[in-house]
Design a protein around this motif. Structure first.
Motif, PDB file in Angstrom:
ATOM      1  N   ALA A 255       0.833  -1.207   0.000  1.00 37.50           N
ATOM      2  CA  ALA A 255       0.000   0.000   0.000  1.00 37.50           C
ATOM      3  C   ALA A 255       0.864   1.252   0.000  1.00 37.50           C
ATOM      4  O   ALA A 255       0.593   2.208  -0.743  1.00 37.50           O
ATOM      5  N   LEU A 256       1.917   1.262   0.820  1.00 40.28           N
ATOM      6  CA  LEU A 256       2.803   2.430   0.881  1.00 40.28           C
ATOM      7  C   LEU A 256       3.505   2.655  -0.455  1.00 40.28           C
ATOM      8  O   LEU A 256       3.550   3.787  -0.964  1.00 40.28           O
ATOM      9  N   GLN A 257       4.049   1.599  -1.023  1.00 43.59           N
ATOM     10  CA  GLN A 257       4.761   1.740  -2.295  1.00 43.59           C
ATOM     11  C   GLN A 257       3.840   2.281  -3.385  1.00 43.59           C
ATOM     12  O   GLN A 257       4.228   3.167  -4.152  1.00 43.59           O
ATOM     13  N   GLY A 258       2.630   1.735  -3.452  1.00 46.24           N
ATOM     14  CA  GLY A 258       1.680   2.199  -4.454  1.00 46.24           C
ATOM     15  C   GLY A 258       1.268   3.635  -4.231  1.00 46.24           C
ATOM     16  O   GLY A 258       1.181   4.431  -5.177  1.00 46.24           O
ATOM     17  N   ARG A 259       1.022   4.005  -2.997  1.00 45.73           N
ATOM     18  CA  ARG A 259       0.578   5.362  -2.696  1.00 45.73           C
ATOM     19  C   ARG A 259       1.691   6.382  -2.922  1.00 45.73           C
ATOM     20  O   ARG A 259       1.422   7.502  -3.371  1.00 45.73           O
ATOM     21  N   LEU A 260       2.919   6.011  -2.611  1.00 45.30           N
ATOM     22  CA  LEU A 260       4.030   6.917  -2.902  1.00 45.30           C
ATOM     23  C   LEU A 260       4.106   7.209  -4.397  1.00 45.30           C
ATOM     24  O   LEU A 260       4.327   8.347  -4.816  1.00 45.30           O
ATOM     25  N   ARG A 261       3.897   6.185  -5.201  1.00 40.21           N
ATOM     26  CA  ARG A 261       3.989   6.349  -6.653  1.00 40.21           C
ATOM     27  C   ARG A 261       2.774   7.083  -7.227  1.00 40.21           C
ATOM     28  O   ARG A 261       2.913   7.986  -8.048  1.00 40.21           O
ATOM     29  N   VAL A 262       1.583   6.714  -6.760  1.00 40.14           N
ATOM     30  CA  VAL A 262       0.348   7.234  -7.356  1.00 40.14           C
ATOM     31  C   VAL A 262      -0.070   8.569  -6.738  1.00 40.14           C
ATOM     32  O   VAL A 262      -0.546   9.464  -7.446  1.00 40.14           O
ATOM     33  N   LEU A 263       0.102   8.720  -5.427  1.00 43.47           N
ATOM     34  CA  LEU A 263      -0.415   9.886  -4.716  1.00 43.47           C
ATOM     35  C   LEU A 263       0.662  10.861  -4.268  1.00 43.47           C
ATOM     36  O   LEU A 263       0.365  12.034  -4.029  1.00 43.47           O
ATOM     37  N   GLY A 264       1.894  10.380  -4.095  1.00 44.48           N
ATOM     38  CA  GLY A 264       2.965  11.240  -3.619  1.00 44.48           C
ATOM     39  C   GLY A 264       3.183  11.111  -2.122  1.00 44.48           C
ATOM     40  O   GLY A 264       2.346  10.567  -1.399  1.00 44.48           O
ATOM     41  N   PRO A 265       4.302  11.631  -1.636  1.00 54.68           N
ATOM     42  CA  PRO A 265       4.690  11.411  -0.236  1.00 54.68           C
ATOM     43  C   PRO A 265       3.859  12.168   0.787  1.00 54.68           C
ATOM     44  O   PRO A 265       3.848  11.788   1.961  1.00 54.68           O
ATOM     45  N   ASP A 266       3.166  13.233   0.384  1.00 53.78           N
ATOM     46  CA  ASP A 266       2.453  14.065   1.360  1.00 53.78           C
ATOM     47  C   ASP A 266       0.948  13.832   1.381  1.00 53.78           C
ATOM     48  O   ASP A 266       0.234  14.508   2.127  1.00 53.78           O
TER      49      ASP A 266
END
Length: 259
Positions: free
Chosen positions: A110-121
């Motif tokens: 989930a973290l890896q996908g969200r970092l890529r799709v949504l960004g770190p913030d």
């Protein structure tokens, strides 16, 4: 028609927020409409399917359906938010079952996908960092937990503010990890004090979350640091602590002991 189905799904979300059983009918209608209009593999179809799965009464059946949806979404929708909602939910279900390694695995996805799709913030990315802190704490990897909590706290302070309830919750998570796990009680004290100040400014002293934070600080002073004066100071500001059952009795005995 797509906009109409978007509205039906949104209406279902509103009913769900209000704990109204009408939400399931809306979710089913949206799912069937999206399948007909956009096909079974479209992101909106998966969003509606995810919503339907979340209403399944049997936890085991809900879990199985979300695993099925996630395995499909990984292949066909790697850049859609719904894929990582599913990964996060599976991680949380595994955490609840005590399956910590499986929880960690899905939280990482989930973290890896969200970092890529949504960004770190993005708030969901920051939630994933917090979740990984929680599961590492449960696995007794307290150093690892602190690392994830620190990343989450940094992002929340920057994007949500230092007194946002989610920011303050992460501070308290860190404080308990430092105290209960690493036995670094002075680090815990600093975080509890910072969190309590934030709670008081943002929510007021009568808020239940503020009282919970005050209790954590009082327990730290009483049980770990054996600091009678600081315990008295907290109890003076939050006298209700003396009425907290056995804890209240212990606090009273501690601060009234003349030795």
């Amino acid at each position: 028609e797509e906009e109409v189905l978007d509205g039906v799904l949104a209406l279902g979300m509103a009913y769900n927020w209000m704990k109204d059983g009408m939400c399931l009918a809306c979710f089913h209608k949206a799912k069937q409409g999206f399948i007909r209009l956009l096909g079974p593999n479209h992101a909106k179809t998966f969003e509606a399917s995810y919503a339907v799965a979340s209403q399944i009464l049997s936890r085991e059946e809900e879990f199985a359906e979300k695993v099925r949806l996630f395995e499909l979404a990984q292949e066909i929708l790697p850049d859609e938010q719904v894929t990582y909602y599913l990964a996060n939910d599976i991680g949380s279900a595994c955490l609840h079952k005590g399956m910590y390694e499986d929880a960690q695995y899905h939280y990482v996805l989930a973290l890896q996908g969200r970092l890529r799709v949504l960004g770190p913030d993005h708030k969901d990315t920051l939630m994933s960092l917090t979740n990984l802190g929680i599961v590492h704490k449960m696995m007794k990897d307290y150093v690892g937990a602190i690392k994830f909590y620190e990343r989450s706290l940094e992002g929340k302070e920057r994007t949500l503010g230092k007194t946002h309830p989610s920011t303050l919750t992460t501070m308290m998570n860190m404080a308990t990890t430092y105290s209960e796990g690493l036995k670094m009680h002075r680090h815990a004290e600093l975080l509890y004090c910072k969190a309590l100040d934030g709670h008081e400014r943002a929510l007021g002293k009568d808020n239940e979350e503020t009282k919970k934070c005050a209790m954590g600080l009082a327990i730290l002073y009483y049980q770990e640091l054996k600091d009678k004066q600081m315990t008295k100071n907290v109890v003076k500001e939050y006298p209700h602590l003396l009425n907290e059952g056995r804890l209240g009795e212990c606090l009273r005995e501690f601060i009234e002991d003349e030795k």
